[in-house]
Write an enzyme that holds these catalytic residues in place. Structure first.
Site, PDB file in Angstrom:
ATOM      1  CG  HIS A 130      -1.708   1.137   1.453  1.00  0.00           C
ATOM      2  ND1 HIS A 130      -2.878   1.504   1.211  1.00  0.00           N
ATOM      3  CD2 HIS A 130      -1.092   2.291   2.116  1.00  0.00           C
ATOM      4  CE1 HIS A 130      -3.349   2.717   1.433  1.00  0.00           C
ATOM      5  NE2 HIS A 130      -2.208   3.248   1.957  1.00  0.00           N
ATOM      6  CD  GLU A 131       2.239   3.698   3.762  1.00  0.00           C
ATOM      7  OE1 GLU A 131       2.331   4.551   2.895  1.00  0.00           O
ATOM      8  OE2 GLU A 131       0.944   3.092   4.376  1.00  0.00           O
ATOM      9  CG  HIS A 134       0.245   6.186  -0.487  1.00  0.00           C
ATOM     10  ND1 HIS A 134      -0.805   6.862  -1.039  1.00  0.00           N
ATOM     11  CD2 HIS A 134      -0.010   5.694   0.712  1.00  0.00           C
ATOM     12  CE1 HIS A 134      -1.722   6.639  -0.269  1.00  0.00           C
ATOM     13  NE2 HIS A 134      -1.491   5.903   0.890  1.00  0.00           N
ATOM     14  CD  GLU A 199      -4.463   6.481   2.768  1.00  0.00           C
ATOM     15  OE1 GLU A 199      -4.494   5.348   2.727  1.00  0.00           O
ATOM     16  OE2 GLU A 199      -3.764   7.219   2.874  1.00  0.00           O
TER      17      GLU A 199
END
Length: 307
Positions: A130-131, A134, A199
């Site tokens: 997930h990071e 980003h 997100e």
């Protein structure tokens, strides 16, 4: 939300900063605020990652002192076609994580000790993926810049309250009190609008990077539950950075639940469950807490020195 709309929200935050400057110092105050905002954006571009990491006591690690974590980040970065980011650990019992950096070539991923202790390797992979999403979306620069401007708006609004503001056209004592309260609130609302949409996009790409949406869904459920029980003292001292974390780190205290920088965890999990169905993921097994096999070794993880 498109990048155009995100850019418009960021422009709105800058305009808010100028408006606060006008109420405090008139036209010259607005001009000064614009110059300060431009300078802060430039400063944030080059230095915000180091500032944020320092605020949360993040310490760099490598393959020698955190081999399992470093190898996992390297594997997932390769799957995402990203350069290897710097890896940091925060000594904090609340499970959480964030990414920062002005571009993929200068990115950093930071995780808490609580995250490594409470999550399985597969769940940890979902969080790191997930990071990295980003990073791939260039969200890290956007989020650090908004944190910088939001913090500045709060500071300037309080400055105007204590030093009298624009005496000729100022809002008066009542107006200044309202300014001190409402200006940071407005900045936070813009942060929320930016963060919530980024997100969802990072959840989707992160699930695809790690290979199983339910690893991330299971991690989100655990982190959200722990964040309501375990305060994050570093985040409490720097609330403008809350939107950078995978789950709002301020939710360990009840009054922080009045506003949230993140979309509903239940909605995020539902979206990941839907994606798992589309991708044919092993949702039932992962959702019940069983350790699914990872793309890096084919076996459930053994206990490492961090978990």
């Amino acid at each position: 939300m498109s990048y155009f709309k995100t850019a418009m929200l960021l422009a709105g935050m800058t305009a808010l900063f100028m408006g606060v400057g006008y109420l405090i110092g008139g036209a010259s105050g607005a001009t000064l605020a614009l110059l300060v905002a431009a300078g802060m954006n430039l400063f944030a571009y080059w230095n915000s990652d180091r500032m944020v990491l320092s605020m949360h006591g993040a310490q760099p690690v490598d393959a020698r002192n955190a081999p399992d974590l470093f190898r996992l980040v390297a594997d997932l970065a390769a799957r995402a076609n990203l350069p290897m980011p710097k890896v940091y650990i925060m000594d904090n019992p609340q499970p959480n994580a964030f990414a920062t950096g002005r571009n993929p070539e200068n990115a950093a991923v930071a995780v808490t000790t609580g995250l490594m202790q409470q999550l399985s390797r597969e769940e940890l992979a979902g969080v790191i993926a997930h990071e990295l999403a980003h990073v791939k979306h260039h969200d890290t620069l956007l989020m650090t810049v908004t944190a910088t401007i939001a913090g500045a708006i709060s500071m300037v609004a309080q400055f105007g309250m204590f030093f009298g503001g624009n005496r000729n056209n100022g809002p008066g004592i009542i107006g200044q009190l309202a300014l001190m309260i409402l200006a940071p609130l407005a900045a936070m609302l813009v942060q929320m609008a930016i963060s919530r949409t980024r997100e969802y996009a990072a959840d989707d790409m992160g699930a695809r990077i790690c290979g199983n949406p339910m690893w991330l869904a299971s991690a989100l459920a655990k982190i959200d539950n722990a964040a309501h029980r375990i305060p994050n003292e570093d985040a409490e001292r720097a609330p403008a950075t809350a939107h950078m974390f995978i789950i709002n780190p301020l939710s360990g205290r009840s009054m922080d639940n009045l506003f949230t920088t993140h979309p509903s965890t239940q909605n995020r999990i539902a979206a990941l469950q839907q994606l798992a169905g589309q991708l044919g993921g092993q949702s039932a097994r992962a959702a019940t807490g069983a350790a699914p096999r990872g793309p890096w070794n084919g076996e459930p993880r053994a206990k490492g020195p961090w978990g």
